[in-house]
Design a protein around this motif. Structure first.
Motif, PDB file in Angstrom:
ATOM      1  N   VAL A 299      11.922   9.166 -19.148  1.00  0.00           N
ATOM      2  CA  VAL A 299      13.100   8.624 -18.472  1.00  0.00           C
ATOM      3  C   VAL A 299      14.288   9.556 -18.720  1.00  0.00           C
ATOM      4  O   VAL A 299      14.286  10.331 -19.679  1.00  0.00           O
ATOM      5  N   GLY A 300      15.278   9.486 -17.866  1.00  0.00           N
ATOM      6  CA  GLY A 300      16.503  10.241 -18.093  1.00  0.00           C
ATOM      7  C   GLY A 300      16.807  11.224 -16.979  1.00  0.00           C
ATOM      8  O   GLY A 300      16.232  12.319 -16.930  1.00  0.00           O
ATOM      9  N   LEU A 301      17.669  10.847 -16.053  1.00  0.00           N
ATOM     10  CA  LEU A 301      18.092  11.676 -14.929  1.00  0.00           C
ATOM     11  C   LEU A 301      16.906  12.222 -14.135  1.00  0.00           C
ATOM     12  O   LEU A 301      16.841  13.403 -13.805  1.00  0.00           O
ATOM     13  N   ILE A 302      15.970  11.321 -13.861  1.00  0.00           N
ATOM     14  CA  ILE A 302      14.898  11.623 -12.920  1.00  0.00           C
ATOM     15  C   ILE A 302      15.344  11.068 -11.575  1.00  0.00           C
ATOM     16  O   ILE A 302      15.465   9.857 -11.407  1.00  0.00           O
ATOM     17  N   THR A 303      15.621  11.948 -10.641  1.00  0.00           N
ATOM     18  CA  THR A 303      16.237  11.515  -9.384  1.00  0.00           C
ATOM     19  C   THR A 303      15.474  11.953  -8.144  1.00  0.00           C
ATOM     20  O   THR A 303      15.708  11.415  -7.065  1.00  0.00           O
ATOM     21  N   GLU A 304      14.576  12.937  -8.271  1.00  0.00           N
ATOM     22  CA  GLU A 304      13.902  13.501  -7.111  1.00  0.00           C
ATOM     23  C   GLU A 304      12.400  13.243  -7.183  1.00  0.00           C
ATOM     24  O   GLU A 304      11.804  13.266  -8.261  1.00  0.00           O
ATOM     25  N   ALA A 305      11.784  13.042  -6.032  1.00  0.00           N
ATOM     26  CA  ALA A 305      10.357  12.748  -5.979  1.00  0.00           C
ATOM     27  C   ALA A 305       9.524  13.882  -6.555  1.00  0.00           C
ATOM     28  O   ALA A 305       8.610  13.655  -7.361  1.00  0.00           O
ATOM     29  N   ARG A 306       9.828  15.109  -6.161  1.00  0.00           N
ATOM     30  CA  ARG A 306       9.017  16.229  -6.652  1.00  0.00           C
ATOM     31  C   ARG A 306       9.266  16.486  -8.135  1.00  0.00           C
ATOM     32  O   ARG A 306       8.377  16.961  -8.842  1.00  0.00           O
ATOM     33  N   ALA A 337       7.303   8.389  -1.562  1.00  0.00           N
ATOM     34  CA  ALA A 337       5.987   8.394  -0.931  1.00  0.00           C
ATOM     35  C   ALA A 337       6.015   9.189   0.375  1.00  0.00           C
ATOM     36  O   ALA A 337       5.080   9.946   0.677  1.00  0.00           O
ATOM     37  N   ALA A 338       7.087   9.034   1.140  1.00  0.00           N
ATOM     38  CA  ALA A 338       7.206   9.789   2.387  1.00  0.00           C
ATOM     39  C   ALA A 338       7.250  11.284   2.105  1.00  0.00           C
ATOM     40  O   ALA A 338       6.567  12.078   2.773  1.00  0.00           O
ATOM     41  N   GLU A 339       8.035  11.681   1.115  1.00  0.00           N
ATOM     42  CA  GLU A 339       8.172  13.103   0.800  1.00  0.00           C
ATOM     43  C   GLU A 339       6.871  13.701   0.275  1.00  0.00           C
ATOM     44  O   GLU A 339       6.535  14.856   0.572  1.00  0.00           O
ATOM     45  N   LEU A 340       6.123  12.912  -0.499  1.00  0.00           N
ATOM     46  CA  LEU A 340       4.896  13.414  -1.113  1.00  0.00           C
ATOM     47  C   LEU A 340       3.662  13.178  -0.243  1.00  0.00           C
ATOM     48  O   LEU A 340       2.542  13.498  -0.647  1.00  0.00           O
ATOM     49  N   GLY A 341       3.852  12.599   0.947  1.00  0.00           N
ATOM     50  CA  GLY A 341       2.733  12.367   1.847  1.00  0.00           C
ATOM     51  C   GLY A 341       1.795  11.282   1.362  1.00  0.00           C
ATOM     52  O   GLY A 341       0.585  11.335   1.593  1.00  0.00           O
ATOM     53  N   ASP A 342       2.333  10.272   0.715  1.00  0.00           N
ATOM     54  CA  ASP A 342       1.517   9.218   0.135  1.00  0.00           C
ATOM     55  C   ASP A 342       1.868   7.878   0.758  1.00  0.00           C
ATOM     56  O   ASP A 342       2.601   7.806   1.749  1.00  0.00           O
ATOM     57  N   GLN A 343       1.346   6.801   0.160  1.00  0.00           N
ATOM     58  CA  GLN A 343       1.574   5.456   0.678  1.00  0.00           C
ATOM     59  C   GLN A 343       2.186   4.572  -0.399  1.00  0.00           C
ATOM     60  O   GLN A 343       2.011   4.819  -1.602  1.00  0.00           O
ATOM     61  N   VAL A 344       2.866   3.524   0.054  1.00  0.00           N
ATOM     62  CA  VAL A 344       3.535   2.614  -0.856  1.00  0.00           C
ATOM     63  C   VAL A 344       3.420   1.193  -0.306  1.00  0.00           C
ATOM     64  O   VAL A 344       3.327   0.989   0.910  1.00  0.00           O
ATOM     65  N   ASP A 345       3.426   0.210  -1.202  1.00  0.00           N
ATOM     66  CA  ASP A 345       3.428  -1.188  -0.769  1.00  0.00           C
ATOM     67  C   ASP A 345       4.794  -1.569  -0.223  1.00  0.00           C
ATOM     68  O   ASP A 345       5.827  -1.190  -0.791  1.00  0.00           O
ATOM     69  N   ALA A 346       4.806  -2.318   0.850  1.00  0.00           N
ATOM     70  CA  ALA A 346       6.042  -2.843   1.419  1.00  0.00           C
ATOM     71  C   ALA A 346       5.769  -4.232   1.970  1.00  0.00           C
ATOM     72  O   ALA A 346       4.663  -4.527   2.437  1.00  0.00           O
ATOM     73  N   ALA A 347       6.765  -5.080   1.911  1.00  0.00           N
ATOM     74  CA  ALA A 347       6.634  -6.433   2.450  1.00  0.00           C
ATOM     75  C   ALA A 347       6.415  -6.354   3.965  1.00  0.00           C
ATOM     76  O   ALA A 347       7.008  -5.511   4.646  1.00  0.00           O
ATOM     77  N   PRO A 348       5.561  -7.227   4.526  1.00  0.00           N
ATOM     78  CA  PRO A 348       5.299  -7.159   5.975  1.00  0.00           C
ATOM     79  C   PRO A 348       6.552  -7.349   6.811  1.00  0.00           C
ATOM     80  O   PRO A 348       6.620  -6.850   7.937  1.00  0.00           O
ATOM     81  N   GLN A 349       7.546  -8.044   6.262  1.00  0.00           N
ATOM     82  CA  GLN A 349       8.796  -8.210   7.010  1.00  0.00           C
ATOM     83  C   GLN A 349       9.472  -6.866   7.290  1.00  0.00           C
ATOM     84  O   GLN A 349      10.311  -6.760   8.196  1.00  0.00           O
ATOM     85  N   PRO A 355       9.383   4.723   9.734  1.00  0.00           N
ATOM     86  CA  PRO A 355       9.761   5.756  10.705  1.00  0.00           C
ATOM     87  C   PRO A 355       8.548   6.351  11.406  1.00  0.00           C
ATOM     88  O   PRO A 355       7.448   6.412  10.841  1.00  0.00           O
ATOM     89  N   ALA A 356       8.745   6.793  12.617  1.00  0.00           N
ATOM     90  CA  ALA A 356       7.650   7.371  13.395  1.00  0.00           C
ATOM     91  C   ALA A 356       7.035   8.574  12.692  1.00  0.00           C
ATOM     92  O   ALA A 356       5.837   8.846  12.820  1.00  0.00           O
ATOM     93  N   ALA A 357       7.838   9.305  11.949  1.00  0.00           N
ATOM     94  CA  ALA A 357       7.343  10.499  11.246  1.00  0.00           C
ATOM     95  C   ALA A 357       6.425  10.154  10.081  1.00  0.00           C
ATOM     96  O   ALA A 357       5.715  11.016   9.577  1.00  0.00           O
ATOM     97  N   TYR A 358       6.461   8.883   9.668  1.00  0.00           N
ATOM     98  CA  TYR A 358       5.653   8.465   8.512  1.00  0.00           C
ATOM     99  C   TYR A 358       4.858   7.211   8.886  1.00  0.00           C
ATOM    100  O   TYR A 358       4.986   6.158   8.270  1.00  0.00           O
ATOM    101  N   ARG A 359       3.984   7.339   9.889  1.00  0.00           N
ATOM    102  CA  ARG A 359       3.310   6.186  10.445  1.00  0.00           C
ATOM    103  C   ARG A 359       2.331   5.530   9.478  1.00  0.00           C
ATOM    104  O   ARG A 359       1.946   4.386   9.675  1.00  0.00           O
ATOM    105  N   ASN A 360       1.913   6.225   8.449  1.00  0.00           N
ATOM    106  CA  ASN A 360       0.974   5.670   7.475  1.00  0.00           C
ATOM    107  C   ASN A 360       1.626   5.460   6.110  1.00  0.00           C
ATOM    108  O   ASN A 360       0.933   5.382   5.095  1.00  0.00           O
ATOM    109  N   LEU A 361       2.937   5.362   6.095  1.00  0.00           N
ATOM    110  CA  LEU A 361       3.659   5.244   4.827  1.00  0.00           C
ATOM    111  C   LEU A 361       3.363   3.923   4.123  1.00  0.00           C
ATOM    112  O   LEU A 361       3.098   3.889   2.917  1.00  0.00           O
ATOM    113  N   PHE A 362       3.408   2.817   4.869  1.00  0.00           N
ATOM    114  CA  PHE A 362       3.233   1.498   4.267  1.00  0.00           C
ATOM    115  C   PHE A 362       1.754   1.109   4.258  1.00  0.00           C
ATOM    116  O   PHE A 362       1.092   1.151   5.298  1.00  0.00           O
ATOM    117  N   LYS A 363       1.261   0.715   3.117  1.00  0.00           N
ATOM    118  CA  LYS A 363      -0.119   0.257   3.034  1.00  0.00           C
ATOM    119  C   LYS A 363      -0.295  -1.015   3.871  1.00  0.00           C
ATOM    120  O   LYS A 363       0.575  -1.900   3.860  1.00  0.00           O
TER     121      LYS A 363
END
Length: 370
Positions: A299-306, A337-349, A355-363
């Motif tokens: 922990v400690g000033l971790i701010t970027e995905a990469r 997840a978008a930046e790393l080309g991965d997927q993440v859980d999101a509420a169906p709502q 975004p169209a650029a990340y069509r497989n972002l949400f599991k």
């Protein structure tokens, strides 16, 4: 798949990814009771897609609060207030939930940070503080009362009782707070612990009370639910607590069944000199990780995905914790997840916000939904 979004198992609890939301005090309680603010604040973070959400430092007795506005878990009333928050979150989020149990010791009885953070006297609505030794945090402050055997027994029991209440509330995990200059850290550091009994002097003696607290909590919390510990890797002061001592503590916690070590630092002395910068505590986490098999949270000033992904790929830590960064961006896991080309859980709502650029972002989202 990125390492950041791979699962990790702590005991019998599996986290869906390695993003931890660190406990962050809100100073918004009423008589120790969580309020609607906590439901709103924690609720939005529980929809972020992180792997674990840790509720802020929660006092095990009224005198252990950092400020009069801290939440606690010492009574039926405080338990009921926190249960209301947890049940509200659980209706809509499957995210694992933890609570950090704490006692502020000599740093208790203070104003909230936006009101200056100064120590409050009893006449100002504060109270007499306690500590391992009668040494104030700052020379201008009144001294705390050194804990006697009865006081130590009371606080040990308070941690165990709070652990039982945490289980009843429904928390999946407990984090024991032994960092940031609060009571258990005060016992660990020779700068704040100058006792001459079995709780002071040698490293083993200074570790004794925090380890007794851990043992009491472990006995009180269901065996199938994990307990982690936040430790102070260094005081950043010559002659204080350091990495070598932290490794000894981590090994002892590992032997006693801790499921992870959350590596932080500082907060004990006004004389500290901290080299603040991106990921400044990660080398401390790595030094401890190299000596134990218990999972390590950096922990400690971790701010970027990469940045977070690199920490994990280089085996500097097993999980990364975000604090102020995720307050600023409560959808940080989505963006990572978008930046790393991965997927993440999101509420169906929220699925239609993908975004169209990340069509497989949400599991599990249905891209063609009406």
């Amino acid at each position: 798949m990125s390492k950041l979004f791979t699962p990790i198992t702590l005991g019998q609890l599996t986290l869906p990814n390695r993003i931890v939301i660190a406990p962050m005090c809100q100073y918004s309680a009423e008589a120790g009771c969580a309020t609607d603010w906590h439901l709103i604040h924690l609720g939005q973070l529980a929809l972020s897609g992180a792997g674990l959400l840790i509720v802020e430092a929660t006092a095990v007795e009224p005198e252990g609060r950092i400020s009069p506005r801290d939440i606690g878990l010492w009574s039926d009333q405080t338990e009921a207030a926190l249960r209301r928050v947890v049940e509200g979150i659980r209706r809509y989020s499957p995210m694992p939930l933890a609570v950090q149990l704490a006692h502020a010791g000599r740093k208790a009885s203070s104003q909230p940070p936006w009101e200056g953070g100064a120590l409050l006297s009893p006449a100002q609505g504060g109270w007499q503080t306690v500590a391992p030794s009668a040494l104030p945090y700052a020379p201008s402050e009144p001294a705390p009362v050194a804990l006697d055997d009865a006081g130590l027994a009371r606080i040990r029991q308070a941690f165990a009782d709070a652990a039982r209440r945490a289980a009843a509330v429904g928390f999946d995990l407990i984090e024991l707070h032994a960092a940031h200059g609060y009571l258990l850290h005060q016992f660990l550091s020779p700068l704040s612990n100058q006792r001459t009994d079995r709780y002071g002097g040698s490293l083993d003696n200074r570790m004794r009370f925090p380890l007794e607290v851990f043992d009491g909590m472990r006995a009180a919390f269901p065996a199938e639910r994990p307990i982690g510990v936040r430790i102070p890797a260094t005081d950043w002061v010559e002659g204080g607590w350091d990495v070598t001592q932290s490794i000894a503590l981590a090994k002892e916690l590992e032997r006693r069944g801790a499921h992870y070590i959350h590596v932080s630092s500082g907060g004990l002395s006004a004389q500290q000199q901290i080299p603040i910068g991106p990921g400044y505590q990660i080398p401390l986490a790595q030094a401890i990780k190299e000596q134990v098999s218990t999972p390590i949270v950096g922990v400690g000033l971790i701010t970027e995905a990469r940045q977070a992904e690199t920490i994990l790929q280089q085996d500097q830590a097993d999980m990364v914790a975000l604090a102020r960064g995720i307050l600023y961006d409560p959808r940080w896991p989505w963006h990572a997840a978008a930046e790393l080309g991965d997927q993440v859980d999101a509420a169906p709502q929220y699925w239609r916000s993908q975004p169209a650029a990340y069509r497989n972002l949400f599991k599990h989202s249905r891209n063609g939904q009406r």
